[in-house]
Design an enzyme around this catalytic site. Sequence first.
Site, PDB file in Angstrom:
ATOM      1  N   HIS A  95      44.052  37.013  34.799  1.00  0.00           N
ATOM      2  CA  HIS A  95      45.221  36.524  35.535  1.00  0.00           C
ATOM      3  C   HIS A  95      44.909  35.272  36.363  1.00  0.00           C
ATOM      4  CE1 HIS A  95      43.526  38.964  38.927  1.00  0.00           C
ATOM      5  NE2 HIS A  95      44.031  37.972  39.638  1.00  0.00           N
ATOM      6  N   SER A 128      39.470  37.569  43.153  1.00  0.00           N
ATOM      7  CA  SER A 128      39.630  38.031  41.775  1.00  0.00           C
ATOM      8  C   SER A 128      38.642  37.331  40.846  1.00  0.00           C
ATOM      9  CB  SER A 128      41.055  37.766  41.296  1.00  0.00           C
ATOM     10  OG  SER A 128      41.981  38.535  42.034  1.00  0.00           O
ATOM     11  N   ASP A 182      41.997  42.958  32.053  1.00  0.00           N
ATOM     12  CA  ASP A 182      42.261  41.753  32.835  1.00  0.00           C
ATOM     13  C   ASP A 182      41.003  40.880  32.946  1.00  0.00           C
ATOM     14  OD1 ASP A 182      43.699  39.921  34.352  1.00  0.00           O
ATOM     15  OD2 ASP A 182      43.260  40.927  36.244  1.00  0.00           O
TER      16      ASP A 182
END
Length: 344
Positions: A187, A296, A217
């Site tokens: 993402h 992230s 992801d």
Amino acid sequence: MRRPAFYSRSPRTPPPAADQAADQADGLASSEAGATAVAAASRQPPISPIPSVSKTGWQPGRKSFALLFVLSAALVTGAALWAPRPGAKALTQKDIDAAVLRTLQTNTLPSPAAKAADIIRPSVVRVVSYGEEKHTPEARTQKRGRNVAKGKPPEAPNDGGPSDEVERGVGTGVVIVDKGVILTNLHVVAGSDKIKVTFYDGLEAVATITGVQPENDLAVLQAQKIPDDLIPATMRSTADLRPGDQVAAVGFPFGIGPSVSAGVVSGLKRSFRSPEGKQELGNLIQFDAAANPGNSGGPLINMDGEVLGIVTAILNPTQQRTFIGIGFAVPIENAASAAGSPPF
């Protein structure tokens, strides 16, 4: 007046008459002595000559005595140094323990998290995606955080320029192969027109996506340029990971970093559904080390600096999308398989 006597330095010579008398007496004595010697020699047997004996034995000289003196001095000095000194106390285990305790009390040692961060830091990279600006709640939160970090108003627009140079997301990555292979979250880079990574030494390079694993992801990047001394991270199996184990998250929250936060493993085999409900992730590591947008794709490490997982999400039921104590990471076994090289 009487004159002082002068003395000659040459030997005194006898008068001529005296010299002749002395010569006659010496000749007569020599004749008589020679006759006597001849008569004695005729009565004795011949004597063989005695051979000469040369002295071939060792004769000490000045150098030998000097060497002997130096050796003696060295022996005396060594004996004085190694000889037990009167009154010297032998060290005991109690003395050693007391010295170690004193050192621990007077010197501040680095924390386990600090030592782990020093190990992993050369392998952590900043990942920036460029393209059309995203308008999701997470993207808006991340944009406000980046603006505040840069000293701008929270709602300030992006800098002007071509659309491919507009920052649409900032995240973190970790180098797993020294040829420039990087793991991050999908993402972070999905939908971007260009990706740039910044290495620990400040080198900035364009990167391309070489593999994805949407169910976890994850994305694999390949940097076009790499530092000469690039150090890949060491990965560690999570098979023996337990709740309560110490961990640390390293990344670029809101683009600031690399930042380090420490905590513990809160649980294993957790599930998480994205706020938009578009995706559900399973088999996650739950941890309480602080993580925010920008973390992230960064590594979750143990106290040996080994990568246990890839930070992928935080749970916050509000629209703030900031950390409230629950973070999730994809286990490194899944993350490494995304790169096509399972480590265990």
